[in-house]
Design an enzyme around this catalytic site. Structure first.
Site, PDB file in Angstrom:
ATOM      1  N   ASP A  98       0.210   0.549  -5.296  1.00  0.00           N
ATOM      2  CA  ASP A  98      -0.865  -0.372  -4.936  1.00  0.00           C
ATOM      3  C   ASP A  98      -1.373  -1.124  -6.163  1.00  0.00           C
ATOM      4  O   ASP A  98      -2.106  -0.574  -6.981  1.00  0.00           O
ATOM      5  CB  ASP A  98      -1.995   0.436  -4.290  1.00  0.00           C
ATOM      6  CG  ASP A  98      -3.133  -0.420  -3.768  1.00  0.00           C
ATOM      7  OD1 ASP A  98      -3.110  -1.647  -3.986  1.00  0.00           O
ATOM      8  OD2 ASP A  98      -4.048   0.145  -3.137  1.00  0.00           O
ATOM      9  N   ASP A 279      -1.673  -8.273  -4.115  1.00  0.00           N
ATOM     10  CA  ASP A 279      -1.966  -6.865  -3.838  1.00  0.00           C
ATOM     11  C   ASP A 279      -0.906  -6.242  -2.945  1.00  0.00           C
ATOM     12  O   ASP A 279      -0.851  -6.517  -1.751  1.00  0.00           O
ATOM     13  CB  ASP A 279      -3.343  -6.741  -3.185  1.00  0.00           C
ATOM     14  CG  ASP A 279      -3.726  -5.300  -2.898  1.00  0.00           C
ATOM     15  OD1 ASP A 279      -3.111  -4.388  -3.488  1.00  0.00           O
ATOM     16  OD2 ASP A 279      -4.634  -5.075  -2.079  1.00  0.00           O
TER      17      ASP A 279
END
EC number: 3.4.23.-
Length: 389
Positions: A98, A279
């Site tokens: 992430d 992201d």
């Protein structure tokens, strides 16, 4: 929330690395992703709610209500999460890498060993827009991915966890690859995995090749030219708040030569630039109300459905491509990538949703990233894009 001892396990996640193990020379390695079950057990609005909450944006009640629902039919397979195997202590966890997080957090079994060390007085707590949450203590343990090992990693061991986390069997958590300022361990944040192991890498960067409908891979310390075509176009990263933020010069719907192209002929910004955050930990792409409305205005039968918590459309609708112009390079998201998930047999939930009317940040999540070969370079810092090979 359910106490973890009632679940009969200690849930955990790895948060940050503080010490990298010695290495001979410099490392470069490939980390393939692991395929996870495609059948989803929650409404697609859950992904939307989590994305909004993650970046501090208000989660509308309609989205919250939709996120509490379920999908009655077997949904179309979707790319909800991409996971990678990481060794934590003596076990292996399937984690979502992430770039929008500075922690390694999760919800699977973690057992501190004789080599683990509790950080007395340290704790962690996370929550998401769908009301899921977890929190607990922090240990130091060994964490390895590929050929790199951190011998003293802050491992966030859950003492309590909500039902949403307990029922999530697809993944074991996430490993943050943002800049260290985003780390949430209290009272003293720790360094991220990426910042800790940079000295071990051949080059201070990593790349991701996320795929549509299949596992992709991450490469650390080098750029595999076989995974992209053409030159890599780089643009400056704004990491002032810890994110991998960048600005696209302009955008277009249906292609860079269509009437909806925003920008002048040189590709420089002319009221159509879009700043946002890249992201890998966010499934959807979130843009401003006007851009999202403009996109779905070109999709027959599309509507912003309050009951479903976002834009939906007939599953057989023709979806236009979406293009970002970045330093003269056109990064094209194929229209089919915008079909996120079937919700009732005939209607589908969009992979592009609104970042909210309050001016929240734009998020270039997996819907965008899986259309590109992406270089995350800490020198600069900068981010690079090229077509996947």
């Amino acid at each position: 929330m359910v106490l973890i001892n009632q679940l009969g396990a200690v849930l955990a996640v790895c948060a940050t690395l503080t010490v990298a193990a010695p290495t001979k020379g410099k490392a470069r390695f490939n980390v393939p992703q692991v395929a996870i079950p495609k059948k989803m057990v929650h409404h697609p609005a859950v992904s939307y709610a989590r994305a909004l909450h993650k970046f501090g944006m208000k989660v509308p009640k309609t989205v919250q209500d939709a996120a509490k629902g379920s999908v009655p039919t077997t949904p179309t397979p979707s790319d909800e999460q991409y996971v990678t195997q990481v060794t934590v202590g003596e076990g292996k966890l399937n984690l979502d890498l992430d770039t929008g997080s500075g922690d390694l957090q999760g919800h699977n079994l973690y057992k501190p060993t004789s080599n683990s060390k509790r950080l007395n007085g340290y704790s962690w707590q996370i929550s998401y827009g769908d009301m899921s949450s977890a929190g607990g203590d922090v240990f130091l343990d060994t964490v390895s991915i590929g050929d790199v090992t951190a011998s003293s990693q802050a491992v966030e061991s859950a003492k309590k966890v909500s039902d949403q986390f307990a029922k999530d069997k697809a993944t074991d958590g996430l490993m943050g690859l943002s800049f260290s300022v985003l780390n949430t361990v209290q009272p003293k944040p720790q360094t991220t995995f990426l910042d800790t192991v940079l000295s071990q890498l051949e080059k201070p960067l990593f790349t991701c090749t996320l795929k549509h409908g299949e596992p992709g891979s991450y490469d650390f310390g080098y750029i595999d030219d076989a995974k992209h075509s053409g030159e890599i176009t780089y643009t400056q990263v704004d990491n002032s708040e810890g994110w991998w933020g960048f600005t696209a010069d302009s955008y277009s719907i249906g292609g860079p030569n269509t009437t909806s192209f925003r920008g002048d002929s040189s590709g420089m910004a002319n009221g159509g630039s879009i700043s946002g955050i890249a992201d890998t930990g966010t499934t959807l792409m979130l843009l401003s109300d006007d851009v999202v409305g403009e996109y779905y205005g070109q999709v027959q039968g599309a509507t912003n459905d309050q009951q479903q918590g976002g834009y939906i459309f007939p599953c057989d609708a023709q979806l236009p491509d979406f293009t970002l112009s970045i330093g003269g390079y056109n990064a094209v998201v194929p229209g089919k990538f915008m079909n996120y998930q079937e919700i009732d047999g005939s209607m589908c939930f969009g992979g592009l949703q609104s970042s909210g009317s309050s001016g929240g940040p734009n998020i270039f999540g997996d819907v965008f990233l899986k259309s590109q070969f992406v270089v995350w370079d800490t020198q600069g810092p900068r981010i690079g894009f090229a077509p996947q090979a």
